[in-house]
Write an enzyme that holds these catalytic residues in place. Structure first.
Site, mmCIF file in Angstrom:
data_model
loop_
_atom_site.group_PDB
_atom_site.id
_atom_site.type_symbol
_atom_site.label_atom_id
_atom_site.label_comp_id
_atom_site.label_asym_id
_atom_site.label_seq_id
_atom_site.Cartn_x
_atom_site.Cartn_y
_atom_site.Cartn_z
ATOM 1 N N LYS A 236 54.385 20.592 21.570
ATOM 2 C CA LYS A 236 54.126 20.054 22.915
ATOM 3 C C LYS A 236 55.164 19.023 23.339
ATOM 4 O O LYS A 236 55.891 18.476 22.528
ATOM 5 C CB LYS A 236 52.718 19.453 22.974
ATOM 6 N N ARG A 270 45.422 23.188 15.841
ATOM 7 C CA ARG A 270 45.752 24.379 16.640
ATOM 8 C C ARG A 270 47.279 24.430 16.743
ATOM 9 O O ARG A 270 47.884 23.592 17.390
ATOM 10 C CB ARG A 270 45.100 24.240 18.018
HETATM 11 C C1 7PJ Z 1 45.242 23.282 23.760
HETATM 12 C C2 7PJ Z 1 44.341 24.313 23.969
HETATM 13 C C3 7PJ Z 1 44.799 22.130 23.029
HETATM 14 C C4 7PJ Z 1 42.665 23.227 22.827
HETATM 15 C C5 7PJ Z 1 46.249 24.785 24.890
HETATM 16 C C6 7PJ Z 1 49.487 25.121 24.089
HETATM 17 C C7 7PJ Z 1 48.984 24.783 25.452
HETATM 18 N N1 7PJ Z 1 43.065 24.292 23.503
HETATM 19 N N2 7PJ Z 1 44.989 25.258 24.688
HETATM 20 N N3 7PJ Z 1 43.499 22.162 22.585
HETATM 21 N N4 7PJ Z 1 46.430 23.592 24.316
HETATM 22 N N5 7PJ Z 1 41.413 23.164 22.349
HETATM 23 O O1 7PJ Z 1 49.195 26.191 23.568
HETATM 24 O O2 7PJ Z 1 50.244 24.316 23.529
HETATM 25 O O3 7PJ Z 1 45.505 21.137 22.810
HETATM 26 S S1 7PJ Z 1 47.445 25.634 25.813
#
Ligand code: 7PJ
Length: 290
Positions: A236, A270
């Protein structure tokens, strides 16, 4: 709402019986959730996996690298991205869930805010919902309560289209925590079982560099709410801003962020880079801090 009040409330769930994945989420061992974007415009892999075959191969690769969970998303939340129609989102997500549920032995999560997509993905074999809008869309709370699957509630300030235009907080940690506590109560009131709840401060979603750093430094304020905490920092812009690296060169910074998150109590990481993140957890486990 204090953490204690939320945890007291957490004995009140009334939904279907305990989901096997909710036990895994609470096993005490940090989990690695591999990211599988099935959007033509996601920010870090540029839509590389937008065809079914490529998506399924990438999902299998994430599983082979040691992912505990694979999160499949068909809506890009990149600032300014055009939201997909319901049909577009269903067409992107459901065939991938179906194919991977038949092939991969890893549980699948669906990254969506739409109750129709939640229901279709779970019917196709997904075992978890991950919602960057924390079930605020009409029908989403009821869908998750009925489906009886674990759900990740994420904080976002405003909507993806505008979230990075001058985000402001008086006290980012207190405000994000209060929002998540409020969504936890909404879930419990809707009949979601407490053991199915996961919370996420939503790094990069309506936050400046300073906000993101404050949230990571105070991650224990979230773990104290009594629910597993998911953290998404992989590749990110917060990592890019700290290290001065473009998206393809953010792995070392992302691993450092993952390490800090686990040391501050994160339960689910994640990430895009599953194998490398597993190595971080292996080293931590060897010294007894993970
Ligand atoms: C996140 C997400 C996060 C959760 C995305 C990316 C952007 N879901 N979906 N937490 N970020 N729970 O894939 O970096 O930080 S989309």
């Amino acid at each position: 709402m204090t953490g204690t009040a939320v945890v007291d409330r957490a004995t009140a769930g009334t939904g279907p019986s305990t989901h096997p994945l909710s036990r895994v989420l609470r096993a005490g061992r940090p989990l690695v959730c591999g990211i599988l974007n099935v959007t033509p415009d996601s920010f870090s892999d540029g839509g590389l996996f937008d065809s079914l075959d490529r998506a399924v191969r990438h999902g299998c690769a994430l599983a082979a690298e040691g992912a505990d969970l694979i999160d499949i998303g068909g809506e890009s939340t990149r600032p300014g991205a055009r939201p997909p129609t319901l049909t577009e989102e269903l067409d992107r997500v459901v065939p991938v869930v179906e194919a991977l549920a038949g092939q991969a032995t890893v549980p699948l999560s669906v990254d969506t805010s739409r109750p129709e997509v939640m229901r279709a993905a779970v019917a196709a074999g997904a075992s978890m919902v991950n919602d960057v809008r924390a079930l605020q869309r009409p029908g989403a709370l009821a869908a998750v309560a009925e489906l009886g699957v674990p759900v990740c509630l994420m904080h976002m300030q405003r909507a993806p289209e505008t979230m990075q235009e001058d985000p402001r907080y008086q006290d980012v940690v207190a405000e994000v925590r209060a929002f998540l506590a409020e969504r936890v109560v909404a879930c419990l009131d809707a009949g979601v079982r407490p053991e199915n709840l996961v919370i996420d401060p939503g790094f990069g979603f309506g936050k400046t560099l300073e906000h993101n750093v404050a949230l990571l430094a105070s991650l224990d304020a979230f773990t104290r709410l009594g629910f597993p905490v998911m953290v998404g920092l992989s590749r990110k812009s917060v990592v890019g801003q700290l290290t001065g690296r473009t998206v393809g060169d953010r792995l070392p910074g992302s691993l450092a962020a993952a390490l800090v998150a686990v040391q501050r109590g994160a339960s689910v990481l994640r990430v895009h880079d599953v194998a490398a993140t597993r190595d971080v957890l292996t080293v931590l486990a060897a010294v007894g801090t993970a």
